[in-house]
Scaffold this active site. Structure first.
Site, PDB file in Angstrom:
ATOM      1  N   ASN A 100      67.226  70.192 -20.208  1.00 47.27           N
ATOM      2  CA  ASN A 100      67.864  69.194 -21.072  1.00 47.27           C
ATOM      3  C   ASN A 100      66.777  68.590 -21.955  1.00 47.27           C
ATOM      4  OD1 ASN A 100      69.172  67.028 -22.214  1.00 47.27           O
ATOM      5  ND2 ASN A 100      69.488  65.912 -20.286  1.00 47.27           N
ATOM      6  N   LYS A 138      67.209  66.476 -24.262  1.00 48.19           N
ATOM      7  CA  LYS A 138      67.533  65.098 -24.670  1.00 48.19           C
ATOM      8  C   LYS A 138      67.300  64.944 -26.178  1.00 48.19           C
ATOM      9  CE  LYS A 138      66.543  63.654 -19.992  1.00 48.19           C
ATOM     10  NZ  LYS A 138      66.145  62.615 -19.073  1.00 48.19           N
ATOM     11  N   HIS A 164      75.772  62.385 -18.345  1.00 49.31           N
ATOM     12  CA  HIS A 164      74.375  62.065 -18.005  1.00 49.31           C
ATOM     13  C   HIS A 164      74.230  60.550 -17.906  1.00 49.31           C
ATOM     14  CE1 HIS A 164      70.048  61.733 -18.200  1.00 49.31           C
ATOM     15  NE2 HIS A 164      69.978  63.022 -17.923  1.00 49.31           N
ATOM     16  N   GLU A 206      72.071  58.659 -18.974  1.00 48.65           N
ATOM     17  CA  GLU A 206      71.667  58.031 -20.241  1.00 48.65           C
ATOM     18  C   GLU A 206      72.881  57.816 -21.139  1.00 48.65           C
ATOM     19  OE1 GLU A 206      68.601  60.879 -21.069  1.00 48.65           O
ATOM     20  OE2 GLU A 206      67.446  60.081 -19.380  1.00 48.65           O
ATOM     21  N   GLU A 253      71.488  63.531 -10.158  1.00 52.49           N
ATOM     22  CA  GLU A 253      70.299  62.989 -10.800  1.00 52.49           C
ATOM     23  C   GLU A 253      70.175  61.499 -10.477  1.00 52.49           C
ATOM     24  OE1 GLU A 253      69.113  65.628 -14.421  1.00 52.49           O
ATOM     25  OE2 GLU A 253      70.356  63.981 -15.104  1.00 52.49           O
ATOM     26  N   GLY A 270      62.518  60.796 -15.317  1.00 52.25           N
ATOM     27  CA  GLY A 270      61.405  60.456 -16.195  1.00 52.25           C
ATOM     28  C   GLY A 270      60.388  59.510 -15.576  1.00 52.25           C
ATOM     29  N   SER A 327      62.613  64.306 -12.450  1.00 50.54           N
ATOM     30  CA  SER A 327      61.188  64.558 -12.234  1.00 50.54           C
ATOM     31  C   SER A 327      60.911  65.876 -11.519  1.00 50.54           C
ATOM     32  CB  SER A 327      60.534  63.377 -11.495  1.00 50.54           C
ATOM     33  OG  SER A 327      60.586  62.202 -12.294  1.00 50.54           O
TER      34      SER A 327
HETATM   35  P1  13P Z   1      63.156  64.457 -16.134  1.00 53.07           P
HETATM   36  O1  13P Z   1      63.032  65.864 -15.604  1.00 53.07           O
HETATM   37  O2  13P Z   1      62.364  64.216 -17.383  1.00 53.07           O
HETATM   38  O3  13P Z   1      62.937  63.440 -15.064  1.00 53.07           O
HETATM   39  O4  13P Z   1      64.693  64.290 -16.618  1.00 53.07           O
HETATM   40  C1  13P Z   1      65.714  64.656 -15.741  1.00 53.07           C
HETATM   41  C2  13P Z   1      66.980  64.613 -16.488  1.00 53.07           C
HETATM   42  O5  13P Z   1      67.495  63.558 -16.810  1.00 53.07           O
HETATM   43  C3  13P Z   1      67.597  65.900 -16.849  1.00 53.07           C
HETATM   44  O6  13P Z   1      68.894  65.731 -17.329  1.00 53.07           O
END
Ligand code: 13P
Length: 248
Positions: A9, A11, A91, A93, A161, A167, A207
């Site tokens: 992803n 983003k 997600h 976010e 997640e 992150g 992560s």
């Molecule tokens: P990270 O791997 O950067 O922690 O992000 C995970 C994520 O949100 C994937 O959708």
């Protein structure tokens, strides 16, 4: 047997020049033994599809409607038309930035499946919810409200997640990951029966890096990963894909 899936992803990252990372993946994995999905920003989906080889391309969100007066949104049909095979939905976010509810996610999933896209539906608890020992309750609620009744092993993937692991470099213990994945599997089997319940793939996200991927992939009911930051560079993502391949 569930086929393993490594999903990236990007983003809100990636300009056209960054598709060189996809080119590197496409030439390295011409006939991969695990499924590979990359979800770049919407601006890059069509170009990515034109040069992705054996790697599937997905969107990061879609609207629940087919078309109409929704400035800034894109429909599932538009993603499909651009060549995408999948879409990430719900997600954390998007749940946070755009106040998306699980009911919104379910409506989007229905639209995505109707357009022929596989959905990767994300679930996850906050740190406060985990510390209050509410994780399974939160995940169970998100799962039942976000997933449509029409789910199958082909049109649905679930990504667990934990919000606090995204992150941050923090990762739940392997026992904690296993507990949630086993719980999701049990819930899916109860709702859809063993056939469908056992065929839906469950990804861990938060992560995931080259140095922790192999341990995570050894956990029960972890069928792959949804990778953010480490999917931006083909070298890191390849190391994760190779770890998944070795675990298969
Ligand atoms: P990270 O791997 O950067 O922690 O992000 C995970 C994520 O949100 C994937 O959708």
């Amino acid at each position: 047997m569930r086929r393993k899936l490594a999903a990236g992803n990007w983003k809100m990252n990636g300009l056209r020049a960054d598709l060189a990372e996809l080119d590197a993946l496409a030439s390295r994995y011409e006939a991969p033994e695990v499924d590979i999905l990359l979800c770049p920003p919407a601006t890059l989906v069509a170009e990515a599809c034109a040069r992705s080889g054996a790697i599937s391309i997905g969107g990061q969100d879609c609207h629940s409607g087919q078309s109409g007066a929704h400035t800034g949104d894109i429909s599932a049909m538009m993603l499909k038309d651009a060549g995408a095979g999948a879409v990430i939905l719900g997600h954390s976010e998007r749940r946070e930035d755009h106040e998306e509810s699980s009911e919104d996610v379910r409506a989007k999933a229905l639209a995505a499946n109707a357009a022929g896209l596989m959905c990767v539906i994300c679930l996850g608890e906050s740190l406060e919810q985990r510390e209050a020992a509410n994780t399974l309750e939160i995940i169970g609620g998100q799962l039942s409200a976000s997933v449509p009744d029409t789910a199958t092993g082909e049109n649905l993937v679930i990504a667990y997640e934990p919000i606090w692991a995204i992150g941050t470099g923090l990762v739940p213990s392997l026992d904690q990951i296993g507990e949630v994945h086993d719980f999701i599997r049990t819930q899916l089997e109860r709702r859809f029966g063993a056939g469908v319940g056992r065929s839906v793939r469950l990804l861990y996200g938060g992560s995931v890096k080259p140095d922790n991927a192999a341990d995570i992939f050894a956990v029960s009911n972890v069928d792959g990963a949804l990778v953010g930051g480490a999917s931006l560079k083909s070298g890191d993502f390849s190391a994760i894909i190779d770890a998944l391949n070795d675990s298969a």
